[in-house]
Motif scaffolding. Structure first.
Motif, PDB file in Angstrom:
ATOM      1  N   ILE A  14     -38.627 -23.215 -17.257  1.00 35.90           N
ATOM      2  CA  ILE A  14     -40.023 -23.645 -17.093  1.00 35.90           C
ATOM      3  C   ILE A  14     -40.615 -24.046 -18.442  1.00 35.90           C
ATOM      4  O   ILE A  14     -41.323 -25.049 -18.546  1.00 35.90           O
ATOM      5  N   ASP A  17     -40.041 -27.705 -19.879  1.00 33.95           N
ATOM      6  CA  ASP A  17     -40.934 -28.757 -19.397  1.00 33.95           C
ATOM      7  C   ASP A  17     -40.189 -30.030 -18.986  1.00 33.95           C
ATOM      8  O   ASP A  17     -40.775 -31.091 -18.877  1.00 33.95           O
ATOM      9  N   VAL A  22     -37.257 -27.578 -14.512  1.00 36.04           N
ATOM     10  CA  VAL A  22     -38.365 -26.903 -13.833  1.00 36.04           C
ATOM     11  C   VAL A  22     -38.090 -26.844 -12.328  1.00 36.04           C
ATOM     12  O   VAL A  22     -38.293 -25.810 -11.689  1.00 36.04           O
ATOM     13  N   PHE A  26     -37.882 -23.565  -9.963  1.00 38.84           N
ATOM     14  CA  PHE A  26     -38.697 -23.380  -8.769  1.00 38.84           C
ATOM     15  C   PHE A  26     -37.842 -23.215  -7.514  1.00 38.84           C
ATOM     16  O   PHE A  26     -38.195 -22.455  -6.617  1.00 38.84           O
ATOM     17  N   PHE A  63     -46.480 -20.808 -13.257  1.00 36.52           N
ATOM     18  CA  PHE A  63     -46.097 -21.918 -14.126  1.00 36.52           C
ATOM     19  C   PHE A  63     -47.064 -22.041 -15.310  1.00 36.52           C
ATOM     20  O   PHE A  63     -46.640 -22.151 -16.460  1.00 36.52           O
ATOM     21  N   GLN A  67     -46.168 -21.544 -19.227  1.00 39.17           N
ATOM     22  CA  GLN A  67     -46.401 -22.664 -20.140  1.00 39.17           C
ATOM     23  C   GLN A  67     -47.334 -22.293 -21.295  1.00 39.17           C
ATOM     24  O   GLN A  67     -47.156 -22.749 -22.414  1.00 39.17           O
TER      25      GLN A  67
END
Length: 192
Positions: A14, A17, A22, A26, A63, A67
């Motif tokens: 994650i 990016d 990602v 997920f 997320f 981040q």
């Protein structure tokens, strides 16, 4: 079968990016964590479509926290996601209950005075069975709007996570007692 990633791998993907990475993270999160959340929502007055919405919102929150560097691996990601989803769903249920009460012009018209007194007696009995510690914690949190940090300090628990678990166990105990004693929504009327 797709590769099962560790929690550290998921966070790293994650943080990268990159869309493919990602997506891989997920997919892993969905395959491992959706069913328990769906089951929780469905067993608490929800549907599959509500469960999907809650899960999607949970993933967005997760997320963003990853981040922004606000997620720390101090437990399993599955437990963390479930906690977020549970809180989101409970907030939704609370909103629904409030909208039901605000749609009534005058709640007093729906209850006879004798019924109200009987309801309060039942409620007091259940709260007494719950125990003083849990009763105080729930009153502090829900009625006095005491923050989790303040509760942690007040009750001398080591962390906010421990306090959240204690509050959750108290709430679960209250729900079990309410169900056992067959209390209904009218038993929680604010009218005296």
């Amino acid at each position: 079968m797709k590769e099962v990633l560790s929690d550290i791998d998921i966070v790293d993907l994650i943080k990268s990016d990159e869309k493919k990475k990602v997506d891989k993270a997920f997919y892993n999160l969905y395959s491992r964590n959706y069913q328990p959340i769906r089951k929780f929502v469905n067993s608490n007055s929800g549907t599959d479509s509500y469960a999907e919405e809650v899960f999607q919102e949970t993933l967005i929150i997760f997320f963003i926290k990853v981040q922004k560097g606000r997620y720390f691996l101090d437990g399993s990601i599955g437990g963390y996601l479930f906690s977020i989803a549970r809180n989101l769903w409970l907030k939704e249920l609370k909103k629904r209950r409030l909208s039901i009460f605000t749609s009534l012009d005058d709640k007093q018209d729906y209850f006879e005075e004798d019924d109200i007194l009987a309801s309060h007696k039942k409620l007091k009995k259940v709260l007494k069975l719950l125990g003083d510690s849990c009763k105080r914690i729930l009153e502090d949190f829900y009625f006095l709007k005491t923050s989790m940090a303040e509760l942690t300090k007040k009750y001398g628990l080591g962390s906010e996570a421990a306090m959240k678990n204690k509050k959750y166990r108290c709430l679960k105990g209250l729900i079990e007692l309410v169900n056992k004693h067959k209390l209904e929504r009218s038993d929680f009327s604010e009218n005296e």
